[in-house]
Design an enzyme around this catalytic site. Structure first.
Site, PDB file in Angstrom:
ATOM      1  N   GLN A  88       5.625   3.935  -7.259  1.00 54.20           N
ATOM      2  CA  GLN A  88       5.582   2.570  -6.733  1.00 54.20           C
ATOM      3  C   GLN A  88       4.515   1.730  -7.424  1.00 54.20           C
ATOM      4  O   GLN A  88       4.768   0.584  -7.841  1.00 54.20           O
ATOM      5  CB  GLN A  88       5.318   2.630  -5.224  1.00 54.20           C
ATOM      6  CG  GLN A  88       5.156   1.282  -4.553  1.00 54.20           C
ATOM      7  CD  GLN A  88       3.734   0.743  -4.603  1.00 54.20           C
ATOM      8  OE1 GLN A  88       2.772   1.492  -4.722  1.00 54.20           O
ATOM      9  NE2 GLN A  88       3.589  -0.561  -4.532  1.00 54.20           N
ATOM     10  N   ARG A 243       4.707  -4.103  -1.644  1.00 52.69           N
ATOM     11  CA  ARG A 243       4.909  -3.767  -0.232  1.00 52.69           C
ATOM     12  C   ARG A 243       6.294  -3.182   0.022  1.00 52.69           C
ATOM     13  O   ARG A 243       6.470  -2.407   0.968  1.00 52.69           O
ATOM     14  CB  ARG A 243       4.661  -5.000   0.627  1.00 52.69           C
ATOM     15  CG  ARG A 243       3.185  -5.324   0.745  1.00 52.69           C
ATOM     16  CD  ARG A 243       2.876  -6.711   1.236  1.00 52.69           C
ATOM     17  NE  ARG A 243       1.431  -6.949   1.196  1.00 52.69           N
ATOM     18  CZ  ARG A 243       0.848  -8.134   1.257  1.00 52.69           C
ATOM     19  NH1 ARG A 243       1.597  -9.229   1.378  1.00 52.69           N
ATOM     20  NH2 ARG A 243      -0.460  -8.243   1.201  1.00 52.69           N
ATOM     21  N   TYR A 363      -3.195   0.288   2.837  1.00 51.94           N
ATOM     22  CA  TYR A 363      -3.223  -0.302   1.486  1.00 51.94           C
ATOM     23  C   TYR A 363      -2.083  -1.286   1.237  1.00 51.94           C
ATOM     24  O   TYR A 363      -1.088  -1.305   1.929  1.00 51.94           O
ATOM     25  CB  TYR A 363      -3.317   0.744   0.390  1.00 51.94           C
ATOM     26  CG  TYR A 363      -2.292   1.827   0.246  1.00 51.94           C
ATOM     27  CD1 TYR A 363      -1.082   1.834   0.915  1.00 51.94           C
ATOM     28  CD2 TYR A 363      -2.552   2.887  -0.638  1.00 51.94           C
ATOM     29  CE1 TYR A 363      -0.166   2.852   0.719  1.00 51.94           C
ATOM     30  CE2 TYR A 363      -1.645   3.903  -0.833  1.00 51.94           C
ATOM     31  CZ  TYR A 363      -0.454   3.884  -0.163  1.00 51.94           C
ATOM     32  OH  TYR A 363       0.454   4.896  -0.363  1.00 51.94           O
ATOM     33  N   GLU A 364      -2.352  -2.148   0.251  1.00 48.37           N
ATOM     34  CA  GLU A 364      -1.456  -3.243  -0.127  1.00 48.37           C
ATOM     35  C   GLU A 364      -1.151  -4.190   1.041  1.00 48.37           C
ATOM     36  O   GLU A 364      -0.049  -4.709   1.188  1.00 48.37           O
ATOM     37  CB  GLU A 364      -0.185  -2.704  -0.785  1.00 48.37           C
ATOM     38  CG  GLU A 364      -0.516  -1.966  -2.076  1.00 48.37           C
ATOM     39  CD  GLU A 364       0.666  -1.698  -2.965  1.00 48.37           C
ATOM     40  OE1 GLU A 364       1.634  -2.476  -2.929  1.00 48.37           O
ATOM     41  OE2 GLU A 364       0.617  -0.700  -3.693  1.00 48.37           O
ATOM     42  N   GLY A 365      -2.176  -4.356   1.879  1.00 53.81           N
ATOM     43  CA  GLY A 365      -2.057  -5.237   3.040  1.00 53.81           C
ATOM     44  C   GLY A 365      -2.013  -4.431   4.322  1.00 53.81           C
ATOM     45  O   GLY A 365      -1.040  -3.713   4.573  1.00 53.81           O
TER      46      GLY A 365
END
Length: 529
Positions: A88, A243, A363-365
């Protein structure tokens, strides 16, 4: 609307399942125990096209759509979430920004090796003081004419030190807030660029997370990505794509943990019958499967929206990530519970699923940020309405003119706040002097707090205090949303900033476009005379 897989997608699912069982499962225990990056199997996934999935074949990509991409990450993550997030990160956070924002020369130089898996990619955004609040970048990029000079550090970087190519965010103009952030393509081995501390993580231990250090790192001029001052946009849009992958990873974790629990319940006996025969447990499993299926629909819908280029990509990705990560945690916690003592020991992989699941909420928000994104869409104001409600800022040319404009304004409570528009920490004493002159108190932006000028308790903003004074002086503050959230209810906002395009002027009632080093001493001298 088609809810089924194509024959090609089913074939890919089967191929990935067989690969994971043959190549990944045998190394998982050692990879998790020793925190080893599985470079050999990652390279093999590259040869299968998994490191260049949603990119055109002309650059060496697999030419797959985003629904197939999330399906693949989910399938890999069912057996190994570490491999899932590696795939990813490489696809979404390194290859995607280069493909989307890169010049043709940059695409030709970097994409063929990245999309084939010959080189591994990573993404450098997070810093000690810039986590959820990504706008607080402190890594600096100086224009040296024929090259850029980067100084600073990044933390928690997936693949840090392993990857060959990094998309890195740095400040090129600190006075402009998010518009002063630029993106750069940095290669492993560039002078002044090296790996720092590697973190000892709770989960996804095969995906190495390390510090990146830039010590007078020399980056070629042509490695600026997306244009000067466009780095924040590069980062945020890349995270929208990322995301989807994290949601797919979380979904794979949920499905993998669920499948193993089903098999365990079919065979484990207590009180003379299989666990699957206990209605309370069976009903809970029914609820969990329903949540998994619901999360999958949100994810695949978001992937389809991305594929078709529809406008709801940001919110749909946030919904998918929130649903999938929440479901992953709920499923894996219950899976450990249903395995009893066996779920708590490392003889079975169930406890690893739970450890791996937690990071998907972070992570990533974080999940909280996803809720902010979603609720912001729900309650957003009509732009026309906002324009009618807010009058344009009244700009004054001098301190005397500003003081005259404020003469009839109530002054029982005044707050003077400083931000990163000051060059040195000690210069922020000017804000304290202004507060004393006007009979007010002191506040600060998060940037000023991070500079060590003042204690965190004085911070105004989303992650600090919310204030409602009669007058709020914003001195050297660019006006990022994080800060505005804490002071927008002030009766009168006064902005002092040398950048006429600073966002703070859109929120302000009065202002002076000028250097804080010149304006503040004049205000201090003339206030009350």
């Amino acid at each position: 609307m088609d809810f089924g897989y194509s024959d090609e997608q089913l074939q890919l699912k089967e191929t990935l399942r067989e690969f994971a069982e043959r190549e990944i499962v045998p190394i998982q225990d050692k990879m998790d125990r020793d925190a080893e990056y599985p470079l050999d199997t990652v390279k093999k996934l590259g040869k299968m096209g998994m490191l260049g999935m949603p990119f055109p074949k002309e650059y060496g990509g697999a030419g797959l759509d985003y629904v197939t991409y999330v399906m693949a990450v989910e399938e890999i993550s069912k057996l190994c979430p570490s491999h899932g997030v590696i795939v990813q990160t490489h696809n979404a956070l390194c290859c995607w920004p280069i493909f989307t924002y890169g010049t043709e020369e940059q695409k030709q130089k970097y994409l063929p090796d990245l999309l084939s898996g010959n080189k591994i990619g990573a993404f450098g955004l997070t810093e000690p003081n810039a986590g959820t609040d990504a706008a607080m970048q402190q890594t600096i990029a100086e224009d040296k004419g024929d090259h850029w000079l980067l100084n600073g550090s990044k933390i928690f970087i997936s693949g840090g030190g392993i990857a060959d190519v990094y998309v890195v965010m740095a400040m090129t103009d600190q006075s402009k807030g998010t518009k002063g952030i630029s993106a750069f393509i940095v290669e492993k081995g560039m002078p002044g660029f090296y790996k720092g501390k590697t973190e000892d993580k709770m989960g996804i231990r095969g995906s190495i997370a390390s510090e990146l250090v830039f010590d007078d790192c020399v980056v070629p001029k042509e490695n600026l990505l997306g244009g000067l001052g466009k780095g924040f946009k590069v980062a945020m849009t890349s995270l929208d794509v990322g995301r989807l992958g994290i949601a797919a990873q979380a979904l794979g974790i949920a499905q993998g943990g669920f499948d193993r629990t089903v098999e365990y319940m079919k065979h484990r006996e207590q009180f003379g019958k299989k666990l699957s025969g206990f209605q309370a447990m069976a009903f809970e499993m029914a609820e969990l499967e329903t949540k998994i299926d619901g999360a999958r629909l949100l994810l695949y819908k978001a992937a389809d929206i991305r594929e078709r280029g529809l406008p709801d990509t940001t919110v749909s990705a946030a919904k998918a990530k929130l649903a999938c990560s929440t479901t992953a945690m709920e499923v894996t916690v219950k899976a450990v519970q249903f395995h009893g003592g066996y779920g708590y020991i490392r003889d079975l992989p169930i406890e690893r699923y739970m450890r791996d699941a937690k990071i998907t909420e972070i992570y990533e928000g974080t999940s909280e940020v996803m809720k902010l994104v979603i609720s912001g869409q729900i309650f957003k104001k009509d732009k026309k309405q906002v324009k009618e409600e807010k009058q344009p800022v009244v700009l004054c040319d001098t301190a005397e003119e500003l003081i005259e404009a404020l003469k009839d304004v109530k002054k029982d409570e005044i707050i003077c706040s400083g931000g990163r528009g000051f060059k040195r920490t000690e210069d922020l004493q000017l804000v304290k002097d202004l507060a004393q002159a006007v009979g007010g108190s002191v506040g600060a932006s998060r940037g000023a707090v991070s500079m060590g000028w003042i204690d965190e308790q004085y911070q105004v903003g989303l992650t600090g205090r919310t204030v409602t004074p009669d007058i709020y002086f914003a001195c050297g503050i660019s006006g990022m949303n994080q800060h505005l959230a804490g002071m927008k209810e002030a009766s009168v906002i006064v902005a002092i900033n040398k950048n006429p395009k600073a966002a703070i002027f859109k929120a302000a009632d009065y202002g002076i476009v000028g250097d804080v080093y010149e304006v503040l001493p004049q205000l201090i001298e003339k206030w009350g005379k």
